[in-house]
Design an enzyme around this catalytic site. Structure first.
Site, mmCIF file in Angstrom:
data_model
loop_
_atom_site.group_PDB
_atom_site.id
_atom_site.type_symbol
_atom_site.label_atom_id
_atom_site.label_comp_id
_atom_site.label_asym_id
_atom_site.label_seq_id
_atom_site.Cartn_x
_atom_site.Cartn_y
_atom_site.Cartn_z
ATOM 1 N N LYS A 17 0.826 -1.202 0.000
ATOM 2 C CA LYS A 17 0.000 0.000 0.000
ATOM 3 C C LYS A 17 0.864 1.258 0.000
ATOM 4 O O LYS A 17 0.632 2.191 -0.788
ATOM 5 C CB LYS A 17 -0.936 0.025 1.211
ATOM 6 C CG LYS A 17 -1.924 1.194 1.178
ATOM 7 C CD LYS A 17 -2.726 1.285 2.460
ATOM 8 C CE LYS A 17 -1.942 1.936 3.557
ATOM 9 N NZ LYS A 17 -2.748 2.235 4.762
ATOM 10 N N ASP A 74 -6.776 1.057 1.030
ATOM 11 C CA ASP A 74 -6.821 1.139 2.490
ATOM 12 C C ASP A 74 -8.215 0.745 2.964
ATOM 13 O O ASP A 74 -9.038 0.266 2.173
ATOM 14 C CB ASP A 74 -6.436 2.543 2.962
ATOM 15 C CG ASP A 74 -7.483 3.595 2.616
ATOM 16 O OD1 ASP A 74 -8.423 3.287 1.837
ATOM 17 O OD2 ASP A 74 -7.377 4.723 3.122
#
Length: 214
Positions: free
Chosen positions: A124, A142
């Site tokens: 991420k 997320d």
């Protein structure tokens, strides 16, 4: 998990997002690629606002890997001790700074694999850096995007990797660059976890969320 929306509905959703916010921006303060990596790494299990408060003074004196090493771990802790998991994060920031100096001449690499090799940097974080700094259409999934993707039907998936793949496969390419920012901001401020603001949502008529009419 909502059913996957069709191409035309997804295009209309992102057309509306684009009209409302043509150039969405990430909310983490940074001055270069290095401070962006650090800020994103610090943001795990913390709010962007909290990270920005902690890094406001930090980045004035440590905006390169070498300056961060010169600052040292204990002094770094004093700057970021208001952030969750600050001790472990401080160790990782020092380690990744050392690796950048030793292996990359103090420069932040622009490949996902190289970024993920840095301590405290996962997929991420790497995707955020690739997208925000190098303008590459990487999709950083997320909790906000995961929730929105599954509620709305834009990019449903059983885990973050599946949602990332759904974004890449389902969202038209001309929206890919800003897609994750539009979804993060929408999830953060409108499609909230406990009390989504469906009454004021600009895609309410297109969304598959079952509880939107309650």
């Amino acid at each position: 998990m909502a059913k996957q929306l069709n191409y035309h509905t997804i295009r209309e959703i992102f057309t509306r997002f684009q009209e409302a916010e043509p150039e969405p921006k990430g909310e983490l303060d940074h001055v270069n690629a290095y401070t962006l990596v650090v800020a994103v790494a610090l943001s795990a299990q913390a709010t962007d606002k909290g990270v920005n408060r902690a890094t406001a003074d930090l980045f004035k004196i440590a905006d390169t890997p070498q300056k961060m090493l010169d600052l040292g771990e204990e002094a770094l802790i004093e700057h970021i001790k208001t952030i969750g998991l600050f001790r472990n994060k401080a160790k990782n920031v020092i380690k990744l700074s050392r690796l950048l100096v030793d292996e990359y001449d103090g420069e932040v690499p622009c490949s996902r694999a190289a970024l993920e090799s840095l301590p405290g940097v996962g997929r991420k974080t790497a995707n955020v850096v690739l997208n925000m700094w190098w303008q590459y259409p990487a999709q950083a999934v997320d909790t906000h995007i995961y929730r929105f993707g599954n509620r709305s039907g834009v990019c449903p998936g059983k885990d973050v990797v599946a949602v990332e793949r759904a974004i890449e496969d389902q969202i038209p390419v001309d929206f890919q660059l800003h897609a994750h920012h539009w979804m993060i901001l929408h999830g953060r401020y409108v499609c909230k976890a406990r009390k989504p603001l469906c009454g004021t949502c600009l895609i309410r008529d297109l969304c598959e969320f079952e509880d939107k009419n309650l």
